[in-house]
Write a protein that holds these residues in place. Structure first.
Motif, PDB file in Angstrom:
ATOM      1  N   PRO A   7       0.817  -1.221   0.000  1.00 26.42           N
ATOM      2  CA  PRO A   7       0.000   0.000   0.000  1.00 26.42           C
ATOM      3  C   PRO A   7       0.847   1.266   0.000  1.00 26.42           C
ATOM      4  O   PRO A   7       1.960   1.288   0.536  1.00 26.42           O
ATOM      5  N   VAL A   8       0.293   2.315  -0.598  1.00 22.25           N
ATOM      6  CA  VAL A   8       0.885   3.650  -0.550  1.00 22.25           C
ATOM      7  C   VAL A   8      -0.119   4.564   0.140  1.00 22.25           C
ATOM      8  O   VAL A   8      -1.273   4.665  -0.293  1.00 22.25           O
ATOM      9  N   ILE A   9       0.304   5.210   1.218  1.00 25.49           N
ATOM     10  CA  ILE A   9      -0.594   6.013   2.038  1.00 25.49           C
ATOM     11  C   ILE A   9      -0.136   7.461   2.052  1.00 25.49           C
ATOM     12  O   ILE A   9       1.045   7.746   2.311  1.00 25.49           O
ATOM     13  N   ASP A  10      -1.069   8.365   1.755  1.00 19.97           N
ATOM     14  CA  ASP A  10      -0.806   9.805   1.738  1.00 19.97           C
ATOM     15  C   ASP A  10      -1.100  10.357   3.128  1.00 19.97           C
ATOM     16  O   ASP A  10      -2.241  10.368   3.571  1.00 19.97           O
ATOM     17  N   MET A  11      -0.050  10.839   3.820  1.00 21.41           N
ATOM     18  CA  MET A  11      -0.233  11.348   5.179  1.00 21.41           C
ATOM     19  C   MET A  11      -1.012  12.662   5.218  1.00 21.41           C
ATOM     20  O   MET A  11      -1.443  13.096   6.290  1.00 21.41           O
ATOM     21  N   GLN A  12      -1.182  13.299   4.045  1.00 16.13           N
ATOM     22  CA  GLN A  12      -1.950  14.541   4.005  1.00 16.13           C
ATOM     23  C   GLN A  12      -3.400  14.306   3.583  1.00 16.13           C
ATOM     24  O   GLN A  12      -4.187  15.256   3.519  1.00 16.13           O
ATOM     25  N   ASP A  13      -3.748  13.075   3.280  1.00 18.21           N
ATOM     26  CA  ASP A  13      -5.135  12.721   2.965  1.00 18.21           C
ATOM     27  C   ASP A  13      -5.786  12.267   4.268  1.00 18.21           C
ATOM     28  O   ASP A  13      -5.794  11.100   4.624  1.00 18.21           O
ATOM     29  N   PHE A  14      -6.319  13.237   5.006  1.00 21.36           N
ATOM     30  CA  PHE A  14      -6.697  12.986   6.397  1.00 21.36           C
ATOM     31  C   PHE A  14      -7.946  12.129   6.560  1.00 21.36           C
ATOM     32  O   PHE A  14      -8.180  11.569   7.627  1.00 21.36           O
ATOM     33  N   LEU A  33       4.831   5.702   2.630  1.00 20.17           N
ATOM     34  CA  LEU A  33       4.221   6.976   2.979  1.00 20.17           C
ATOM     35  C   LEU A  33       4.638   8.033   1.977  1.00 20.17           C
ATOM     36  O   LEU A  33       5.824   8.161   1.638  1.00 20.17           O
ATOM     37  N   ILE A  34       3.648   8.801   1.496  1.00 20.34           N
ATOM     38  CA  ILE A  34       3.937  10.000   0.718  1.00 20.34           C
ATOM     39  C   ILE A  34       3.414  11.198   1.490  1.00 20.34           C
ATOM     40  O   ILE A  34       2.574  11.064   2.373  1.00 20.34           O
ATOM     41  N   ASN A  35       3.956  12.378   1.179  1.00 18.25           N
ATOM     42  CA  ASN A  35       3.570  13.609   1.886  1.00 18.25           C
ATOM     43  C   ASN A  35       3.668  13.421   3.400  1.00 18.25           C
ATOM     44  O   ASN A  35       2.767  13.770   4.158  1.00 18.25           O
ATOM     45  N   HIS A  36       4.803  12.882   3.818  1.00 21.75           N
ATOM     46  CA  HIS A  36       5.015  12.505   5.214  1.00 21.75           C
ATOM     47  C   HIS A  36       5.614  13.616   6.064  1.00 21.75           C
ATOM     48  O   HIS A  36       5.769  13.447   7.282  1.00 21.75           O
ATOM     49  N   GLY A  37       5.987  14.734   5.447  1.00 16.54           N
ATOM     50  CA  GLY A  37       6.487  15.865   6.214  1.00 16.54           C
ATOM     51  C   GLY A  37       7.992  15.991   6.296  1.00 16.54           C
ATOM     52  O   GLY A  37       8.507  17.005   6.777  1.00 16.54           O
ATOM     53  N   ASP A 123       9.933  12.864  14.988  1.00 13.04           N
ATOM     54  CA  ASP A 123       8.615  13.495  15.035  1.00 13.04           C
ATOM     55  C   ASP A 123       7.596  12.682  14.239  1.00 13.04           C
ATOM     56  O   ASP A 123       6.447  12.515  14.658  1.00 13.04           O
ATOM     57  N   LEU A 124       8.020  12.177  13.076  1.00 17.45           N
ATOM     58  CA  LEU A 124       7.130  11.356  12.261  1.00 17.45           C
ATOM     59  C   LEU A 124       6.762  10.072  13.003  1.00 17.45           C
ATOM     60  O   LEU A 124       5.598   9.642  12.981  1.00 17.45           O
ATOM     61  N   ALA A 125       7.722   9.455  13.680  1.00 16.17           N
ATOM     62  CA  ALA A 125       7.446   8.233  14.438  1.00 16.17           C
ATOM     63  C   ALA A 125       6.405   8.496  15.520  1.00 16.17           C
ATOM     64  O   ALA A 125       5.479   7.691  15.714  1.00 16.17           O
ATOM     65  N   VAL A 201       9.556  -4.218  -3.410  1.00 13.40           N
ATOM     66  CA  VAL A 201       9.096  -2.910  -2.943  1.00 13.40           C
ATOM     67  C   VAL A 201       9.903  -1.877  -3.734  1.00 13.40           C
ATOM     68  O   VAL A 201      10.992  -1.482  -3.350  1.00 13.40           O
ATOM     69  N   ASP A 202       9.359  -1.485  -4.870  1.00 14.68           N
ATOM     70  CA  ASP A 202      10.108  -0.677  -5.830  1.00 14.68           C
ATOM     71  C   ASP A 202      10.358   0.733  -5.311  1.00 14.68           C
ATOM     72  O   ASP A 202       9.532   1.306  -4.584  1.00 14.68           O
ATOM     73  N   PRO A 203      11.492   1.344  -5.691  1.00 11.78           N
ATOM     74  CA  PRO A 203      11.803   2.701  -5.233  1.00 11.78           C
ATOM     75  C   PRO A 203      10.766   3.717  -5.704  1.00 11.78           C
ATOM     76  O   PRO A 203      10.239   3.620  -6.820  1.00 11.78           O
ATOM     77  N   MET A 204      10.471   4.681  -4.847  1.00 16.11           N
ATOM     78  CA  MET A 204       9.629   5.829  -5.171  1.00 16.11           C
ATOM     79  C   MET A 204      10.279   7.045  -4.526  1.00 16.11           C
ATOM     80  O   MET A 204      10.212   7.207  -3.304  1.00 16.11           O
ATOM     81  N   PRO A 205      10.978   7.888  -5.300  1.00 16.94           N
ATOM     82  CA  PRO A 205      11.702   9.021  -4.720  1.00 16.94           C
ATOM     83  C   PRO A 205      10.820   9.886  -3.824  1.00 16.94           C
ATOM     84  O   PRO A 205       9.652  10.132  -4.113  1.00 16.94           O
ATOM     85  N   GLY A 206      11.401  10.309  -2.708  1.00 15.03           N
ATOM     86  CA  GLY A 206      10.708  11.205  -1.794  1.00 15.03           C
ATOM     87  C   GLY A 206       9.771  10.514  -0.823  1.00 15.03           C
ATOM     88  O   GLY A 206       9.131  11.183  -0.008  1.00 15.03           O
ATOM     89  N   THR A 207       9.686   9.196  -0.886  1.00 14.36           N
ATOM     90  CA  THR A 207       8.777   8.453  -0.005  1.00 14.36           C
ATOM     91  C   THR A 207       9.562   7.736   1.088  1.00 14.36           C
ATOM     92  O   THR A 207      10.794   7.635   1.036  1.00 14.36           O
ATOM     93  N   LEU A 208       8.842   7.218   2.062  1.00 16.49           N
ATOM     94  CA  LEU A 208       9.430   6.424   3.137  1.00 16.49           C
ATOM     95  C   LEU A 208       8.662   5.113   3.262  1.00 16.49           C
ATOM     96  O   LEU A 208       7.449   5.079   3.063  1.00 16.49           O
ATOM     97  N   VAL A 209       9.381   4.049   3.596  1.00 18.57           N
ATOM     98  CA  VAL A 209       8.765   2.745   3.804  1.00 18.57           C
ATOM     99  C   VAL A 209       8.589   2.507   5.306  1.00 18.57           C
ATOM    100  O   VAL A 209       9.494   2.812   6.090  1.00 18.57           O
ATOM    101  N   ILE A 210       7.446   1.981   5.684  1.00 16.82           N
ATOM    102  CA  ILE A 210       7.218   1.577   7.065  1.00 16.82           C
ATOM    103  C   ILE A 210       7.176   0.053   7.116  1.00 16.82           C
ATOM    104  O   ILE A 210       6.402  -0.586   6.394  1.00 16.82           O
ATOM    105  N   ASN A 211       8.014  -0.537   7.961  1.00 16.30           N
ATOM    106  CA  ASN A 211       7.984  -1.971   8.223  1.00 16.30           C
ATOM    107  C   ASN A 211       7.522  -2.200   9.656  1.00 16.30           C
ATOM    108  O   ASN A 211       8.069  -1.605  10.589  1.00 16.30           O
TER     109      ASN A 211
END
Length: 299
Positions: A7-14, A33-37, A123-125, A201-211
């Motif tokens: 899954p890809v989750i937008d942190m700004q899509d509240f 995570l995208i738009n994770h701050g 802070d994100l954690a 889990v393919d690269p997506m620039p500017g994103t972060l992976v949560i395990n």
């Protein structure tokens, strides 16, 4: 399904964000995570700083030591001949980042970049912890005062290493990991818990992976998936990644959240000490979370 499979989750899509995070923890234990701050500029700066640290001479890298055994510099070894890493243990504690930088004679730029990056990920954690509580109908600060470990990783791949394993199959022992994987060089693969299939889990620039890790499985009374994953060598290039490990509670035992236990969902695990569990994973050679079975409630 997203291009990477996970899954890809937008942190700004509240709308429904907390519930989406919980669902991803339950179904995959791995998501992007995208738009994770955390700014992409800071992420790229920190990647460059990581490379500069791990390109230092071996005698300087060996200065990276920790009060906790095995949490300093990790040189290439028989189990992971292509991998090396450095660690800032208990990253958010006073002086931890400065102590790490002092060990390596870091420049003012390296020190300032690492400090800003560490704070941003911490802070994100904390935000993720609050959102997970919200998604499960709970309140509070989940990770308050928990130790975190920041690890800087480098995979030294050559043409001979293509197709080989850079990091063996494992789950993470802590609660969750925030991973900045290489935005160019892939290799991370996660296990689909329903099919057992390895999914790139393919690269997506500017994103972060949560395990999601072992402790989260216990805390959630078995609801969260402690994802099994590995890193493969896809191409003969240097691969860099950074990982913030949210470990376990500092002064209390790991245990299932009481609100998640009832007559329909009885408690699955007895309480245990996190550091003792992490040692047990090693001594029982159970890198994929199998040691959790030793703490199962017996009827």
């Amino acid at each position: 399904m997203e291009p990477s499979g996970v899954p890809v989750i937008d942190m700004q899509d509240f709308a429904g964000l907390a519930e989406k995070l919980v669902k991803a923890c339950e179904e995959w234990g791995c998501f992007r995570l995208i738009n994770h701050g955390v700014s992409e500029k800071l992420m790229l700066e920190m990647k460059a700083v990581t490379r500069s640290f791990l390109d230092l001479p071996a005698d300087i890298k060996l200065r990276n030591v920790s009060p906790v055994e095995g949490k300093g510099y990790t040189p290439p070894n028989q189990a992971s001949p292509f991998f090396e890493g450095m660690s800032v243990y208990d990253m958010a504690s006073p002086g931890a980042v400065d102590n790490f930088c002092d060990q390596l004679d870091a420049s003012a730029h390296q020190r300032e970049t690492l400090s800003r990056y560490s704070q941003a990920l911490y802070d994100l954690a904390q935000d993720l912890g609050r959102k997970l509580l919200e998604g499960m109908g709970l309140k509070g600060d989940l990770f308050s005062e928990w130790p975190c470990q920041l690890k800087l990783n480098k995979y030294n791949y050559s043409p001979q290493s293509v197709g080989q394993t850079g990091a063996v199959m494992h789950s993470d022992p802590g609660f969750l990991t925030i991973l900045q994987d290489d935005e160019i060089i892939g290799g991370l693969e996660a296990v689909n818990k329903f099919t057992g299939e390895l999914v790139p889990v393919d690269p997506m620039p500017g994103t972060l992976v949560i395990n999601v890790g072992d402790i989260a499985k216990v805390w959630s009374n078995g609801r969260f998936c402690n994802v099994k994953h590995r890193v493969q060598c896809y191409e003969a290039k240097i691969r860099t990644s950074l990982a913030l490990f949210v470990l376990g509670p500092r002064d209390t035992k790991v245990e299932t959240r009481l609100e998640l236990v009832d007559s329909e969902y009885p408690n699955l695990y007895v309480p245990f000490n996190f550091e003792e569990y992490r040692t047990l994973r090693t001594t029982t050679k159970a890198p994929t979370g199998g040691a959790l079975e030793l703490f199962r409630v017996t009827s």
